[in-house]
Design a protein around this motif. Structure first.
Motif, PDB file in Angstrom:
ATOM      1  N   ASN A  22       0.733  -1.359  -0.020  1.00 10.87           N
ATOM      2  CA  ASN A  22      -0.096   0.047   0.031  1.00 10.87           C
ATOM      3  C   ASN A  22       0.952   1.226  -0.090  1.00 10.87           C
ATOM      4  O   ASN A  22       0.622   2.219  -0.669  1.00 10.87           O
ATOM      5  CB  ASN A  22      -0.923  -0.111   1.040  1.00 10.87           C
ATOM      6  CG  ASN A  22      -2.105  -0.787   0.983  1.00 10.87           C
ATOM      7  OD1 ASN A  22      -2.479  -1.290  -0.269  1.00 10.87           O
ATOM      8  ND2 ASN A  22      -3.019  -1.051   2.078  1.00 10.87           N
ATOM      9  N   ARG A  23       1.936   1.237   0.717  1.00 10.71           N
ATOM     10  CA  ARG A  23       2.834   2.442   0.868  1.00 10.71           C
ATOM     11  C   ARG A  23       3.288   2.789  -0.542  1.00 10.71           C
ATOM     12  O   ARG A  23       3.750   3.772  -1.132  1.00 10.71           O
ATOM     13  CB  ARG A  23       4.152   2.108   1.495  1.00 10.71           C
ATOM     14  CG  ARG A  23       5.104   3.360   1.850  1.00 10.71           C
ATOM     15  CD  ARG A  23       6.162   3.092   2.745  1.00 10.71           C
ATOM     16  NE  ARG A  23       5.574   2.788   3.998  1.00 10.71           N
ATOM     17  CZ  ARG A  23       5.582   1.912   5.178  1.00 10.71           C
ATOM     18  NH1 ARG A  23       6.572   0.898   4.715  1.00 10.71           N
ATOM     19  NH2 ARG A  23       5.171   1.908   6.424  1.00 10.71           N
ATOM     20  N   LEU A  24       3.611   1.612  -1.475  1.00 10.17           N
ATOM     21  CA  LEU A  24       4.353   1.799  -2.769  1.00 10.17           C
ATOM     22  C   LEU A  24       3.379   2.491  -3.701  1.00 10.17           C
ATOM     23  O   LEU A  24       3.607   3.384  -4.337  1.00 10.17           O
ATOM     24  CB  LEU A  24       4.788   0.465  -3.332  1.00 10.17           C
ATOM     25  CG  LEU A  24       6.005  -0.299  -2.764  1.00 10.17           C
ATOM     26  CD1 LEU A  24       5.960  -1.558  -3.451  1.00 10.17           C
ATOM     27  CD2 LEU A  24       7.195   0.553  -3.048  1.00 10.17           C
ATOM     28  N   SER A  75      -2.974  17.038   6.302  1.00 10.75           N
ATOM     29  CA  SER A  75      -1.582  17.066   6.521  1.00 10.75           C
ATOM     30  C   SER A  75      -0.818  16.525   5.216  1.00 10.75           C
ATOM     31  O   SER A  75      -1.208  15.645   4.553  1.00 10.75           O
ATOM     32  CB  SER A  75      -1.576  15.718   7.709  1.00 10.75           C
ATOM     33  OG  SER A  75      -0.224  15.832   7.918  1.00 10.75           O
ATOM     34  N   PRO A  76       0.500  17.016   5.231  1.00 10.38           N
ATOM     35  CA  PRO A  76       1.299  16.337   4.168  1.00 10.38           C
ATOM     36  C   PRO A  76       1.695  15.016   4.678  1.00 10.38           C
ATOM     37  O   PRO A  76       2.852  14.590   3.951  1.00 10.38           O
ATOM     38  CB  PRO A  76       2.139  17.377   3.883  1.00 10.38           C
ATOM     39  CG  PRO A  76       2.357  18.394   5.424  1.00 10.38           C
ATOM     40  CD  PRO A  76       0.885  17.998   5.714  1.00 10.38           C
ATOM     41  N   ALA A  77       1.453  14.500   5.678  1.00  8.05           N
ATOM     42  CA  ALA A  77       2.284  13.431   6.165  1.00  8.05           C
ATOM     43  C   ALA A  77       1.200  12.354   6.898  1.00  8.05           C
ATOM     44  O   ALA A  77       0.270  12.747   7.365  1.00  8.05           O
ATOM     45  CB  ALA A  77       3.340  13.733   7.107  1.00  8.05           C
ATOM     46  N   ALA A  78       1.863  11.212   7.021  1.00  5.44           N
ATOM     47  CA  ALA A  78       1.088  10.241   8.002  1.00  5.44           C
ATOM     48  C   ALA A  78       2.209   9.509   9.099  1.00  5.44           C
ATOM     49  O   ALA A  78       1.562   8.788   9.923  1.00  5.44           O
ATOM     50  CB  ALA A  78       0.906   8.969   6.928  1.00  5.44           C
ATOM     51  N   ILE A 257       1.440   6.220   3.742  1.00  2.30           N
ATOM     52  CA  ILE A 257       0.133   5.767   3.525  1.00  2.30           C
ATOM     53  C   ILE A 257      -0.903   6.770   3.971  1.00  2.30           C
ATOM     54  O   ILE A 257      -1.297   7.256   4.868  1.00  2.30           O
ATOM     55  CB  ILE A 257      -0.249   4.405   4.298  1.00  2.30           C
ATOM     56  CG1 ILE A 257       0.660   3.218   3.833  1.00  2.30           C
ATOM     57  CG2 ILE A 257      -1.687   3.935   4.064  1.00  2.30           C
ATOM     58  CD1 ILE A 257       0.613   1.977   4.623  1.00  2.30           C
ATOM     59  N   TYR A 258      -1.651   7.525   2.774  1.00  7.97           N
ATOM     60  CA  TYR A 258      -2.342   8.606   2.886  1.00  7.97           C
ATOM     61  C   TYR A 258      -3.871   8.426   2.682  1.00  7.97           C
ATOM     62  O   TYR A 258      -4.557   9.093   1.937  1.00  7.97           O
ATOM     63  CB  TYR A 258      -2.162   9.368   1.710  1.00  7.97           C
ATOM     64  CG  TYR A 258      -0.199   9.714   1.920  1.00  7.97           C
ATOM     65  CD1 TYR A 258       0.161   9.838   2.980  1.00  7.97           C
ATOM     66  CD2 TYR A 258       0.147   9.425   0.924  1.00  7.97           C
ATOM     67  CE1 TYR A 258       1.600   9.966   2.976  1.00  7.97           C
ATOM     68  CE2 TYR A 258       1.812   9.766   0.635  1.00  7.97           C
ATOM     69  CZ  TYR A 258       2.230   9.891   1.966  1.00  7.97           C
ATOM     70  OH  TYR A 258       3.774   9.919   1.958  1.00  7.97           O
ATOM     71  N   THR A 259      -4.369   7.683   3.960  1.00  5.09           N
ATOM     72  CA  THR A 259      -5.692   7.422   3.597  1.00  5.09           C
ATOM     73  C   THR A 259      -6.383   8.545   4.459  1.00  5.09           C
ATOM     74  O   THR A 259      -5.686   9.066   5.165  1.00  5.09           O
ATOM     75  CB  THR A 259      -6.343   6.147   4.619  1.00  5.09           C
ATOM     76  OG1 THR A 259      -5.609   6.217   5.898  1.00  5.09           O
ATOM     77  CG2 THR A 259      -5.603   4.632   3.787  1.00  5.09           C
ATOM     78  N   ASP A 260      -7.973   8.683   4.468  1.00  2.23           N
ATOM     79  CA  ASP A 260      -8.269   9.834   5.059  1.00  2.23           C
ATOM     80  C   ASP A 260      -8.223   9.569   6.610  1.00  2.23           C
ATOM     81  O   ASP A 260      -7.752  10.861   7.277  1.00  2.23           O
ATOM     82  CB  ASP A 260      -9.873   9.772   4.866  1.00  2.23           C
ATOM     83  CG  ASP A 260     -10.396  10.177   3.633  1.00  2.23           C
ATOM     84  OD1 ASP A 260      -9.525  10.908   2.771  1.00  2.23           O
ATOM     85  OD2 ASP A 260     -11.366  10.224   3.174  1.00  2.23           O
ATOM     86  N   GLU A 261      -8.147   8.619   7.117  1.00  2.00           N
ATOM     87  CA  GLU A 261      -7.986   8.339   8.831  1.00  2.00           C
ATOM     88  C   GLU A 261      -6.522   8.911   9.064  1.00  2.00           C
ATOM     89  O   GLU A 261      -6.376   9.404  10.354  1.00  2.00           O
ATOM     90  CB  GLU A 261      -8.120   6.943   9.189  1.00  2.00           C
ATOM     91  CG  GLU A 261      -9.561   6.553   8.964  1.00  2.00           C
ATOM     92  CD  GLU A 261      -9.750   6.048   7.630  1.00  2.00           C
ATOM     93  OE1 GLU A 261     -11.181   5.449   7.341  1.00  2.00           O
ATOM     94  OE2 GLU A 261      -8.915   5.996   6.815  1.00  2.00           O
TER      95      GLU A 261
END
Length: 310
Positions: A22-24, A75-78, A257-261
């Motif tokens: 998922n990160r890829l 946010s620009p980050a997880a 990983i940039y899910t809404d959560e």
């Protein structure tokens, strides 16, 4: 953690391979190092920026009863280090004092942080050994002192909550890493592997109550500050929701990983009576990275206590 340890851990937890896949996807196979669709918090107009570590927008919107105007930002980050790389690295922040409960800045030499000064609250006198974190009342006291000491500087105040350990909860599953009884593995990866016998709804409750633990002290800080204050977060947190594109149940705040959560964060603007006059001063010794070693034993110990295994 070295490459061999990472591989061994991934072999024992197959979902870590799914996380990496998922990160890829989210990082476009390494073409981006952070969420380029995210907002830049340092480009906004504020005198004080309050960061709640790992605070989701939806939880904040339900639980917080603070004055001001709330909106949802991206946010620009997880993760915290990803946030520092995206928002802080290489920026001229000599007009800003960073008051932080999180040791990540001192761990990562690749982040060029040009703050006027950095107040590491997590070092000896700001750390609570019993809970393995910096308590929010401690952060508020340090932030008020910084506001008095640096009246012409912007402040960034980085609280540790709602990031675990869950301060008020009578629990052990989130504190076993303090005595080494779980081998240093963090709660989220243990939940991912199914090694924690706690109902998901209970974990979500503990997370929300950890935010509740901090909010009165954030409110006290708002009352004490002049100028415009923004309350936001460095990133969010997954609490058993399905990730994307591989839809397994994810926990924690894995970087990349940039899910809404993970990237939907609060943006609460609180207007004060009088704006501060901000000046850009020279960087002090405390604001420089010189002399702060990545293998600092205190840094490693604090990160372990906070469950940073990656």
């Amino acid at each position: 953690m070295d490459a061999r340890s990472r591989l061994s851990r991934a072999l024992g937890t197959p979902r870590l391979f799914l996380r990496h896949a998922n990160r890829l996807y989210h990082r476009r196979c390494g073409l981006r190092s952070h969420d380029t669709a995210g907002d830049d918090p340092f480009d906004a107009d504020w005198d004080t920026l309050v960061l709640l570590d790992g605070c989701r927008y939806d939880t904040f919107a339900r639980r917080a009863d603070l004055p001001g105007t709330l909106e949802r930002r991206r946010s620009p980050a997880a993760s915290t280090v990803e946030f520092l790389r995206a928002a802080v690295d290489g920026r001229d922040l000599r007009d800003t004092v960073y008051v932080t409960a999180n040791p990540q800045l001192r761990q990562h030499d690749d982040v060029e942080a040009n703050f006027h000064t950095v107040v590491d609250v997590w070092r000896e006198d700001g750390w609570d050994d019993e809970t393995g974190t910096v308590l929010p009342e401690t952060m508020t006291a340090y932030a008020r002192e910084a506001a008095r000491d640096y009246p012409e500087k912007r402040l960034v105040v980085h609280y540790m909550q709602p990031h675990y350990p869950f301060v008020e909860a009578d629990t052990t599953f989130d504190k076993g890493h303090l005595d080494g009884s779980v081998g240093g593995e963090n709660v989220w990866n243990r939940l991912l592997a199914g090694d924690v016998d706690v109902a998901p709804d209970e974990v979500r409750r503990f997370y929300a109550e950890n935010l509740d633990r901090a909010l009165p002290h954030v409110a006290a800080l708002l009352d004490a500050l002049d100028g415009r204050t923004v309350v936001t977060a460095d990133h969010g947190n997954m609490l058993g929701e399905r990730s994307f594109p591989i839809p397994f149940r994810e926990w924690g705040h894995p970087r990349g990983i940039y899910t809404d959560e993970l990237v939907a964060v609060p943006w609460l603007v609180v207007e004060g009576d009088e704006r501060r006059t901000i000046t850009r001063g020279e960087q002090t010794a405390d604001g420089e990275r010189e002399g702060e070693r990545a293998d600092d034993a205190v840094v490693r110990e604090r990160l372990r206590d906070l469950g940073y295994a990656e």
